[in-house]
Design an enzyme around this catalytic site. Sequence first.
Site, PDB file in Angstrom:
ATOM      1  N   GLU A 117      25.393 100.538  66.708  1.00 49.42           N
ATOM      2  CA  GLU A 117      26.227 101.702  66.989  1.00 49.42           C
ATOM      3  C   GLU A 117      25.690 102.424  68.215  1.00 49.42           C
ATOM      4  O   GLU A 117      24.669 102.039  68.793  1.00 49.42           O
ATOM      5  CB  GLU A 117      26.278 102.630  65.771  1.00 49.42           C
ATOM      6  CG  GLU A 117      26.901 101.989  64.544  1.00 49.42           C
ATOM      7  CD  GLU A 117      27.144 102.987  63.428  1.00 49.42           C
ATOM      8  OE1 GLU A 117      27.800 104.014  63.676  1.00 49.42           O
ATOM      9  OE2 GLU A 117      26.675 102.743  62.303  1.00 49.42           O
ATOM     10  N   HIS A 273      31.543 114.782  65.488  1.00 55.59           N
ATOM     11  CA  HIS A 273      31.730 113.344  65.661  1.00 55.59           C
ATOM     12  C   HIS A 273      32.802 113.113  66.723  1.00 55.59           C
ATOM     13  O   HIS A 273      33.837 113.787  66.731  1.00 55.59           O
ATOM     14  CB  HIS A 273      32.155 112.688  64.348  1.00 55.59           C
ATOM     15  CG  HIS A 273      32.002 111.200  64.347  1.00 55.59           C
ATOM     16  ND1 HIS A 273      32.867 110.375  65.017  1.00 55.59           N
ATOM     17  CD2 HIS A 273      31.081 110.387  63.770  1.00 55.59           C
ATOM     18  CE1 HIS A 273      32.490 109.118  64.862  1.00 55.59           C
ATOM     19  NE2 HIS A 273      31.405 109.091  64.099  1.00 55.59           N
ATOM     20  N   ARG A 314      26.146 110.693  70.081  1.00 55.46           N
ATOM     21  CA  ARG A 314      27.406 111.283  69.643  1.00 55.46           C
ATOM     22  C   ARG A 314      27.764 112.577  70.365  1.00 55.46           C
ATOM     23  O   ARG A 314      28.922 112.787  70.724  1.00 55.46           O
ATOM     24  CB  ARG A 314      27.357 111.550  68.132  1.00 55.46           C
ATOM     25  CG  ARG A 314      27.460 110.298  67.301  1.00 55.46           C
ATOM     26  CD  ARG A 314      27.367 110.610  65.825  1.00 55.46           C
ATOM     27  NE  ARG A 314      27.580 109.399  65.041  1.00 55.46           N
ATOM     28  CZ  ARG A 314      27.454 109.344  63.721  1.00 55.46           C
ATOM     29  NH1 ARG A 314      27.096 110.426  63.042  1.00 55.46           N
ATOM     30  NH2 ARG A 314      27.670 108.211  63.082  1.00 55.46           N
ATOM     31  N   HIS A 375      31.328 117.004  61.638  1.00 51.48           N
ATOM     32  CA  HIS A 375      30.983 115.824  60.851  1.00 51.48           C
ATOM     33  C   HIS A 375      29.692 115.977  60.055  1.00 51.48           C
ATOM     34  O   HIS A 375      29.639 115.598  58.881  1.00 51.48           O
ATOM     35  CB  HIS A 375      30.857 114.628  61.793  1.00 51.48           C
ATOM     36  CG  HIS A 375      30.476 113.348  61.113  1.00 51.48           C
ATOM     37  ND1 HIS A 375      31.220 112.802  60.084  1.00 51.48           N
ATOM     38  CD2 HIS A 375      29.437 112.481  61.323  1.00 51.48           C
ATOM     39  CE1 HIS A 375      30.660 111.667  59.683  1.00 51.48           C
ATOM     40  NE2 HIS A 375      29.573 111.457  60.396  1.00 51.48           N
ATOM     41  N   ARG A 410      22.070 113.811  65.272  1.00 52.80           N
ATOM     42  CA  ARG A 410      21.706 112.672  64.441  1.00 52.80           C
ATOM     43  C   ARG A 410      22.068 111.342  65.088  1.00 52.80           C
ATOM     44  O   ARG A 410      23.170 111.167  65.606  1.00 52.80           O
ATOM     45  CB  ARG A 410      22.390 112.773  63.075  1.00 52.80           C
ATOM     46  CG  ARG A 410      22.118 111.583  62.172  1.00 52.80           C
ATOM     47  CD  ARG A 410      22.637 111.821  60.770  1.00 52.80           C
ATOM     48  NE  ARG A 410      24.075 111.923  60.691  1.00 52.80           N
ATOM     49  CZ  ARG A 410      24.908 110.879  60.665  1.00 52.80           C
ATOM     50  NH1 ARG A 410      24.436 109.649  60.777  1.00 52.80           N
ATOM     51  NH2 ARG A 410      26.208 111.072  60.537  1.00 52.80           N
TER      52      ARG A 410
END
Length: 471
Positions: A117, A273, A314, A375, A410
């Site tokens: 990711e 997000h 992100r 998110h 994160r």
Amino acid sequence: MAANHMDMTCDIAIVGCGVAGLYAALTAPASATIVMLSKGALDECDSMLAQGGICVLPEAEDYDSFFEDTLHAGHGENRRESVDIMIRSSRAVINDLIALGAEFEREEDGSLAFTREGAHARARIAFHADVTGKEITEALLAAVKRLPNVRILEHVAMVDLLFDAHEAGGADADGAPACTGVLALPVTAASSTATIEELRAVAGVGESLDAAPADLECGEPFCIHAGNTLLATGGIGGVYQHSTNYPQLTGDACFLASAYGIKQEHLEYVQIHPTGLYSAEPGRTFLVSESCRGEGAILLNHAQERFTDELQPRDVVARAIQDEMRKEGTEYEWLSFAPVDPQVVTAHFANIRAHCLEKGRDILAEPIPVVPTQHYFMGGVHVDRDSATSMPHLYAAGETACNGVHGKNRLASNSLLESLVFARRAAWKMATGESLPVEETGTPALDGVHRAPCGLFPGLPSFELNIDTLI
């Protein structure tokens, strides 16, 4: 109507039934009596919604890269000790999940398959299609339901903490007030989305609202007296207009921490997000996993032009989308799966495709509209390496807690792992009063067998854990 309960006493009270709460119950002693609370239905926890996967250290040589990726995403504001603990504990935790029946994608030789990711230097994420959180949570929940020493109370909310410095066991060695349990309130499905402040008004607790909302149906408050209490109430998305979270997640633990002076940390660190599925309809925003971009999906503006590097952290990608939306004067941008192998789409992203088809869009044939949305909460109730808060006998784990792993932002797929690692540490500390040792880097083997702390660390106190009775 909400079902009423009598006052009760247990060894451990766990508020929340996501992966942190469930795994803490499983890694607690088989001799302990445990009561768990779920504010909403058992499947209304954000752990169920995690799509991308769960990070794991594939081999010892990846340690430095994994560590640096986590710090880079967190802008260097991570607590390094916590990051180290999470990475080195990852393999034992994955073995527990496998032993409990959680299924992950496999390579032809039977080894775990890994995906990648955004902001990861390499593939290190174990996954189950695009419903990894559901797979893990359901495996943990099924196991907990088999335990005779655990009682789960569904549609019961926490509205206050119990503590008394004058009762035996109710204070630490310095005489500071210690937590002795929680005050709980039965709620209906409709009232489970109320904030803790609203529910406290119904229960007549503390200095809260002047009047309780008239439409809230609740039962009678009751006490759960506990030797130790774990807060695992999730994040804060329920207080946002647009969020990927369930509406029951209203920052309940943070509210009580503020009320009682329990230390909190990084409350301003809220993750947006990049890719929620855009909809003009009210309600929870459907998440389009970052793993889609990890497998090659690209972001396009309304001119069908690519405008950013999709594999950045992100917060960087979300800001790029917001900037493009302002530039174009639009409410969303586009995510295209055209570069992704169709077989990967149908196998890895079946749930996402099915949801989009329900909305009239086929990700195999056209791009989908996406918008940044609230998110994840990186801040929360401050805890130490063993998930202990600043109040004696009170612990916190999962999105409720801030152990410093995530820093300011994160890294994708670290949330499930961090929740599980520090829930296990909380359970061990509550049981023994000692800090759980940390595995050597790259151990144990990822085989679903080498897992029990007493087997991995000779010389530890030997007693049977709940999970040991099931495997």
